[in-house]
Design a protein around this motif. Structure first.
Motif, PDB file in Angstrom:
ATOM      1  N   ALA A  56       0.835  -1.208   0.000  1.00  0.00           N
ATOM      2  CA  ALA A  56       0.000   0.000   0.000  1.00  0.00           C
ATOM      3  C   ALA A  56       0.865   1.251   0.000  1.00  0.00           C
ATOM      4  N   PHE A  57       1.936   1.256   0.799  1.00  0.00           N
ATOM      5  CA  PHE A  57       2.850   2.399   0.824  1.00  0.00           C
ATOM      6  C   PHE A  57       3.553   2.575  -0.513  1.00  0.00           C
ATOM      7  N   GLU A  58       3.817   1.455  -1.194  1.00  0.00           N
ATOM      8  CA  GLU A  58       4.516   1.522  -2.480  1.00  0.00           C
ATOM      9  C   GLU A  58       3.621   2.036  -3.600  1.00  0.00           C
ATOM     10  N   MET A  59       2.300   2.019  -3.384  1.00  0.00           N
ATOM     11  CA  MET A  59       1.355   2.433  -4.418  1.00  0.00           C
ATOM     12  C   MET A  59       1.117   3.941  -4.455  1.00  0.00           C
ATOM     13  N   THR A  60       1.401   4.622  -3.365  1.00  0.00           N
ATOM     14  CA  THR A  60       1.018   6.029  -3.285  1.00  0.00           C
ATOM     15  C   THR A  60       2.060   6.839  -2.529  1.00  0.00           C
ATOM     16  N   PRO A  61       2.258   8.119  -2.935  1.00  0.00           N
ATOM     17  CA  PRO A  61       3.146   9.004  -2.170  1.00  0.00           C
ATOM     18  C   PRO A  61       2.461   9.559  -0.922  1.00  0.00           C
ATOM     19  N   HIS A  62       1.152   9.372  -0.835  1.00  0.00           N
ATOM     20  CA  HIS A  62       0.381   9.904   0.296  1.00  0.00           C
ATOM     21  C   HIS A  62       0.407   8.891   1.443  1.00  0.00           C
ATOM     22  N   TRP A  63       1.505   8.903   2.203  1.00  0.00           N
ATOM     23  CA  TRP A  63       1.682   7.922   3.270  1.00  0.00           C
ATOM     24  C   TRP A  63       0.572   7.994   4.320  1.00  0.00           C
ATOM     25  N   TRP A  64       0.060   9.193   4.522  1.00  0.00           N
ATOM     26  CA  TRP A  64      -0.976   9.385   5.536  1.00  0.00           C
ATOM     27  C   TRP A  64      -2.252   8.610   5.192  1.00  0.00           C
ATOM     28  N   LEU A  65      -2.480   8.382   3.892  1.00  0.00           N
ATOM     29  CA  LEU A  65      -3.666   7.652   3.464  1.00  0.00           C
ATOM     30  C   LEU A  65      -3.605   6.205   3.957  1.00  0.00           C
ATOM     31  N   VAL A  66      -2.412   5.617   3.898  1.00  0.00           N
ATOM     32  CA  VAL A  66      -2.229   4.241   4.349  1.00  0.00           C
ATOM     33  C   VAL A  66      -2.321   4.163   5.872  1.00  0.00           C
ATOM     34  N   VAL A  67      -1.676   5.135   6.546  1.00  0.00           N
ATOM     35  CA  VAL A  67      -1.721   5.158   8.017  1.00  0.00           C
ATOM     36  C   VAL A  67      -3.166   5.296   8.499  1.00  0.00           C
ATOM     37  N   PHE A  68      -3.910   6.181   7.860  1.00  0.00           N
ATOM     38  CA  PHE A  68      -5.311   6.362   8.229  1.00  0.00           C
ATOM     39  C   PHE A  68      -6.092   5.075   7.991  1.00  0.00           C
ATOM     40  N   GLY A  69      -5.802   4.395   6.895  1.00  0.00           N
ATOM     41  CA  GLY A  69      -6.475   3.137   6.598  1.00  0.00           C
ATOM     42  C   GLY A  69      -6.194   2.082   7.650  1.00  0.00           C
ATOM     43  N   VAL A  70      -4.922   1.969   8.079  1.00  0.00           N
ATOM     44  CA  VAL A  70      -4.547   0.988   9.100  1.00  0.00           C
ATOM     45  C   VAL A  70      -5.304   1.240  10.400  1.00  0.00           C
ATOM     46  N   MET A  71      -5.333   2.501  10.843  1.00  0.00           N
ATOM     47  CA  MET A  71      -6.013   2.828  12.097  1.00  0.00           C
ATOM     48  C   MET A  71      -7.520   2.633  11.975  1.00  0.00           C
ATOM     49  N   ALA A  72      -8.071   2.954  10.801  1.00  0.00           N
ATOM     50  CA  ALA A  72      -9.505   2.765  10.581  1.00  0.00           C
ATOM     51  C   ALA A  72      -9.867   1.287  10.605  1.00  0.00           C
ATOM     52  N   GLY A  73      -9.012   0.452  10.028  1.00  0.00           N
ATOM     53  CA  GLY A  73      -9.252  -0.988  10.034  1.00  0.00           C
ATOM     54  C   GLY A  73      -9.231  -1.561  11.439  1.00  0.00           C
ATOM     55  N   ALA A  74      -8.284  -1.093  12.257  1.00  0.00           N
ATOM     56  CA  ALA A  74      -8.220  -1.556  13.648  1.00  0.00           C
ATOM     57  C   ALA A  74      -9.463  -1.124  14.418  1.00  0.00           C
ATOM     58  N   LEU A  75      -9.879   0.117  14.212  1.00  0.00           N
ATOM     59  CA  LEU A  75     -11.074   0.613  14.904  1.00  0.00           C
ATOM     60  C   LEU A  75     -12.313  -0.159  14.476  1.00  0.00           C
ATOM     61  N   PHE A  76     -12.397  -0.486  13.191  1.00  0.00           N
ATOM     62  CA  PHE A  76     -13.534  -1.245  12.684  1.00  0.00           C
ATOM     63  C   PHE A  76     -13.620  -2.609  13.359  1.00  0.00           C
ATOM     64  N   LEU A  77     -12.475  -3.310  13.484  1.00  0.00           N
ATOM     65  CA  LEU A  77     -12.476  -4.614  14.149  1.00  0.00           C
ATOM     66  C   LEU A  77     -12.793  -4.474  15.634  1.00  0.00           C
ATOM     67  N   ASN A  78     -12.364  -3.356  16.228  1.00  0.00           N
ATOM     68  CA  ASN A  78     -12.685  -3.099  17.627  1.00  0.00           C
ATOM     69  C   ASN A  78     -14.203  -3.037  17.827  1.00  0.00           C
ATOM     70  N   VAL A  79     -14.882  -2.366  16.906  1.00  0.00           N
ATOM     71  CA  VAL A  79     -16.341  -2.271  16.976  1.00  0.00           C
ATOM     72  C   VAL A  79     -16.981  -3.607  16.621  1.00  0.00           C
ATOM     73  N   LEU A  80     -16.424  -4.288  15.615  1.00  0.00           N
ATOM     74  CA  LEU A  80     -16.980  -5.568  15.171  1.00  0.00           C
ATOM     75  C   LEU A  80     -16.873  -6.632  16.257  1.00  0.00           C
ATOM     76  N   ASP A  81     -15.902  -6.476  17.136  1.00  0.00           N
ATOM     77  CA  ASP A  81     -15.708  -7.415  18.237  1.00  0.00           C
ATOM     78  C   ASP A  81     -16.971  -7.536  19.090  1.00  0.00           C
ATOM     79  N   LEU A  82     -17.729  -6.442  19.164  1.00  0.00           N
ATOM     80  CA  LEU A  82     -18.946  -6.436  19.968  1.00  0.00           C
ATOM     81  C   LEU A  82     -20.035  -7.327  19.368  1.00  0.00           C
ATOM     82  N   ALA A  83     -19.901  -7.636  18.060  1.00  0.00           N
ATOM     83  CA  ALA A  83     -20.942  -8.399  17.379  1.00  0.00           C
ATOM     84  C   ALA A  83     -20.701  -9.898  17.398  1.00  0.00           C
TER      85      ALA A  83
END
Length: 248
Positions: A56-83
């Protein structure tokens, strides 16, 4: 079009092959559960970092986009854990079994994390098959090779948790079909998906890292078998790295 179908069928087929191999692991003593989960955790760590986040980092110069994606994915699983306690209709087990079986809930979260990353992985293969970029089999081959051990590690934990063999196999096939959908989405979106893909790969990688750290590793260290679980994790990590190195 034929190339896209071959790519999609190959990715799904590799997952099914891995699942069939996973059924060979049966009748193990309960103490080996931590060892199996440790191996799964190692594969998850390698797949999330080297197979998703680094590309993902190799695909784009916008490193923040990948970092945001990683944190969003972790948060999503955190919420999904409740289900996870409410997923008894998927496993075929009753509500009380889910409510009182934390290991089963951890395993379900692990399986959902694998399912979650199949879509962006398929999209990556679909983009590589797009005529604008020139059809490339390298991405599809790499993902297909990775799918075999991933298919194996879906099966064993579910069987050990008490899910029936038939239902477990259906779950694995369904997860494989998600990748087929991803291939066609990636092929259809073409260049547009190149902008979306780094975020989605980061999202999937973050989800896998979350479930590995928050659920799988603590579970493997909770019953006195932490040493063999640790070495098993290292073996799983190196397994996927070596497979990718051999076929790169």
């Amino acid at each position: 079009m034929t190339q896209v179908w071959i790519s999609a069928a190959g990715l799904c087929g590799a997952t099914i092959i891995g699942s069939v191999l996973g059924f060979l692991i049966k009748g193990l003593p309960h103490k080996w559960n931590d060892t199996i989960l440790g191996y799964c955790a190692g594969i998850m760590l390698a797949a999330s970092t080297l197979g998703l986040i680094v590309p993902a980092f190799e695909m784009t110069p916008h490193w923040w986009l990948v970092v945001f994606g990683v944190m969003a994915g972790a948060l999503f699983l955190n919420v999904l854990d409740l289900a996870t306690p409410h997923l008894h209709h998927i496993t075929g087990l009753d509500k009380e079994t889910h409510r009182n079986n934390s290991t089963l809930n951890h395993i379900l979260l692990f399986v959902m994390a694998i399912a979650l990353h199949k879509l962006p992985e398929g999209m990556a293969a679909g983009v590589s098959m797009n005529e604008v970029n020139g059809a490339s089999w390298a991405v599809s081959l790499g993902i297909a090779i990775q799918n075999i051990p991933e298919g194996m590690v879906i099966i064993a934990p579910l069987l050990l948790a008490g899910v029936s063999r038939m239902r477990t196999f259906v779950i694995s096939i369904t997860i494989g079909l998600l990748e087929v959908i991803g291939v066609w989405i990636g092929f259809g979106l073409g260049n547009i998906s190149i902008l979306l893909l780094p975020f989605m790969l980061g999202f999937a990688g973050g989800a896998m890292l979350y479930v590995t750290s928050d659920e799988m590793i603590p579970e493997t260290h909770a019953h006195g078998y932490e040493k063999q679980a640790t070495y098993s994790l290292l073996l799983g990590f190196m397994t996927l790295i070596l497979i990718e190195k051999i076929f790169e």
